[in-house]
Design an enzyme around this catalytic site. Structure first.
Site, mmCIF file in Angstrom:
data_model
loop_
_atom_site.group_PDB
_atom_site.id
_atom_site.type_symbol
_atom_site.label_atom_id
_atom_site.label_comp_id
_atom_site.label_asym_id
_atom_site.label_seq_id
_atom_site.Cartn_x
_atom_site.Cartn_y
_atom_site.Cartn_z
ATOM 1 N N HIS A 40 0.859 -1.192 0.000
ATOM 2 C CA HIS A 40 0.000 0.000 0.000
ATOM 3 C C HIS A 40 0.891 1.237 0.000
ATOM 4 O O HIS A 40 2.090 1.141 0.254
ATOM 5 C CB HIS A 40 -0.906 0.005 1.242
ATOM 6 C CG HIS A 40 -0.125 0.092 2.522
ATOM 7 N ND1 HIS A 40 0.381 -1.027 3.165
ATOM 8 C CD2 HIS A 40 0.287 1.151 3.247
ATOM 9 C CE1 HIS A 40 1.054 -0.650 4.234
ATOM 10 N NE2 HIS A 40 1.019 0.677 4.309
ATOM 11 N N HIS A 127 5.726 6.782 -1.859
ATOM 12 C CA HIS A 127 6.417 5.507 -2.074
ATOM 13 C C HIS A 127 5.661 4.348 -1.431
ATOM 14 O O HIS A 127 4.813 4.548 -0.564
ATOM 15 C CB HIS A 127 7.841 5.573 -1.508
ATOM 16 C CG HIS A 127 7.881 5.509 -0.013
ATOM 17 N ND1 HIS A 127 7.645 6.605 0.785
ATOM 18 C CD2 HIS A 127 8.094 4.472 0.824
ATOM 19 C CE1 HIS A 127 7.727 6.251 2.046
ATOM 20 N NE2 HIS A 127 7.996 4.947 2.107
#
Length: 190
Positions: A40, A127
């Site tokens: 995620h 990220h």
């Protein structure tokens, strides 16, 4: 409960990221890799949150999601924090900050600060964590693997559409973290 707010990935993006992980796993470094189901993009780690506050957090996410429309993210780089020669966290992300994601992060920070949740001390970094090094001395091969994969992903970015912002509960165990979705706030559709 221990909680965080994140952008979920679609199955196709998870598969492509898992293949990057596999290439790095083949380097036989001492890394705890993130399970593909748990991949995620974290917007905000909340830490321990009183259960009664989760309704307020969900309301903030719902309100914000109604003001945003779905958009795309192109993951076009791979790296490590603090750097590939000393890889504590290996990640895949964006070379340029994705402005829509930055705006969502900024709004979450602002709205949650009104609930008494402290703002992040670090700047937001778009990220997805691939793995965490258990022993950086045994991970020197990661630098060459990251460099090789960075060129590969630049040529073929991993794209996915952000459709919702999700509040997760995170339970830690010896087997690794287990995430449970508490609330998915769907971005508005036209």
């Amino acid at each position: 409960m221990r909680a965080f707010i994140a952008i979920e990935l679609d199955l196709a993006a998870k598969k492509k990221i898992s293949s990057l992980q596999q290439e790095l796993k083949n380097l036989s470094c001492d890394v705890k890799w993130v399970d593909s189901d748990n991949l995620h993009l974290t917007l905000k780690f909340l830490g321990q949150v009183p259960e009664e506050q989760t309704d307020q957090i969900c309301s903030v996410l719902e309100k914000m999601a109604k003001e945003k429309t779905p958009y795309s993210i192109a993951l076009d780089c791979i790296g490590a924090f603090p750097n590939p020669r000393n890889p504590k966290v290996i990640w895949v992300g964006t070379r340029k900050q994705n402005q829509q994601t930055q705006n969502i992060f900024n709004q979450i920070e602002e709205d949650l600060s009104h609930l008494g949740i402290p703002r992040e001390e670090k700047d937001f970094s778009c990220h997805i964590t691939l793995g965490r090094s258990r022993n950086t001395l045994k991970c020197q091969r990661i630098a060459s693997g990251v460099e090789k994969l960075d060129k590969k992903i630049l040529e073929n970015p991993i794209e996915f559409t952000v459709q919702k912002i999700t509040l997760f509960e995170s339970k830690l165990s010896k087997e690794g973290p287990a995430y449970r979705q508490l609330k998915a706030a769907h971005l508005k559709t036209a």
